[in-house]
Design a protein around this motif. Sequence first.
Motif, short mmCIF file in Angstrom:
data_model
loop_
_atom_site.label_atom_id
_atom_site.label_comp_id
_atom_site.label_asym_id
_atom_site.label_seq_id
_atom_site.Cartn_x
_atom_site.Cartn_y
_atom_site.Cartn_z
N MET A 113 38.85 11.33 9.87
CA MET A 113 39.47 12.54 10.40
C MET A 113 39.33 12.61 11.91
SD MET A 113 38.95 16.31 9.04
CE MET A 113 39.71 17.67 9.78
N LEU A 114 38.16 12.25 12.41
CA LEU A 114 37.94 12.25 13.86
C LEU A 114 38.84 11.22 14.54
CD1 LEU A 114 36.35 13.32 16.27
CD2 LEU A 114 34.65 11.56 15.82
N ASN A 115 39.03 10.09 13.88
CA ASN A 115 39.86 9.04 14.43
C ASN A 115 41.33 9.49 14.55
OD1 ASN A 115 40.55 6.56 15.44
ND2 ASN A 115 40.68 5.57 13.44
N SER A 116 41.84 10.21 13.57
CA SER A 116 43.24 10.66 13.62
C SER A 116 43.42 11.73 14.70
CB SER A 116 43.69 11.18 12.26
OG SER A 116 42.91 12.30 11.89
N ARG A 117 42.44 12.60 14.90
CA ARG A 117 42.52 13.61 15.97
C ARG A 117 42.48 12.96 17.35
NH1 ARG A 117 38.95 18.85 14.18
NH2 ARG A 117 40.20 19.35 12.34
N LEU A 118 41.64 11.96 17.51
CA LEU A 118 41.55 11.24 18.78
C LEU A 118 42.86 10.51 19.07
CD1 LEU A 118 39.81 10.43 21.18
CD2 LEU A 118 38.98 8.50 19.83
N ALA A 121 45.84 11.35 17.94
CA ALA A 121 46.83 12.38 18.25
C ALA A 121 46.65 12.89 19.68
CB ALA A 121 46.73 13.53 17.26
N PHE A 122 45.41 13.11 20.10
CA PHE A 122 45.12 13.58 21.46
C PHE A 122 45.61 12.56 22.49
CE2 PHE A 122 42.26 13.60 25.14
CZ PHE A 122 42.51 14.88 25.61
N ILE A 123 45.32 11.29 22.27
CA ILE A 123 45.74 10.24 23.20
C ILE A 123 47.26 10.15 23.24
CG2 ILE A 123 45.74 7.74 23.56
CD1 ILE A 123 42.82 7.74 22.56
N ALA A 124 47.92 10.27 22.08
CA ALA A 124 49.38 10.21 22.03
C ALA A 124 50.01 11.36 22.81
CB ALA A 124 49.86 10.21 20.59
N VAL A 125 49.46 12.56 22.64
CA VAL A 125 49.98 13.73 23.37
C VAL A 125 49.76 13.57 24.86
CG1 VAL A 125 49.65 16.21 23.74
CG2 VAL A 125 49.81 15.31 21.42
N MET A 126 48.60 13.11 25.27
CA MET A 126 48.31 12.92 26.70
C MET A 126 49.25 11.86 27.30
SD MET A 126 46.20 15.20 27.38
CE MET A 126 45.73 14.81 29.03
#
Length: 109
Positions: A1-6, A8-13
Motif C-alpha cells: 500500500m505504501l509503495n502504490s501511494r509513493l 502515485a505521488f511521484i507520478a503526480v509530481m
Amino acid sequence: MLNSRLTAFIAVMLLIVIASLVTIGIVQGIGMFITHGPGLEQTSGTIVSINPDHSFMLKTANGTLEHFQCNERCMGGESHMYRHLKEHAHTDVYFMRTANGTLIATDVD
C-alpha cells in the motif's frame, strides 16, 4: 500500500513538473508578443546619449551605434532611460522598424 501511494505521488509530481516546463516554454516563446505586441524587434546594449528631441543612441554588444526615436510610451520612461545613461546600465529596447528605416522605440527597460 505504501509503495502504490509513493508511486502515485511521484507520478503526480512528474506530471506537475512536465506541465510547468511546457507552460514556461510556451510563454518564453511568445512572451514578447504578449507583452509588447506583434511586429516588434528587440535589441540590447547601453544608452550613450539622449537628445532633446526624445531620440537616443544605443551601443550594442558588438559596438554598433543605433539611433532610436521615442514614441509616447517610450517618453513616459525617460527618467528610467536617464538613470541607465548615468549608470551605463544594460538596456533592452523594443522597437519597430519603419519603411524608411527609422527605428521607433516603444519600450525601454
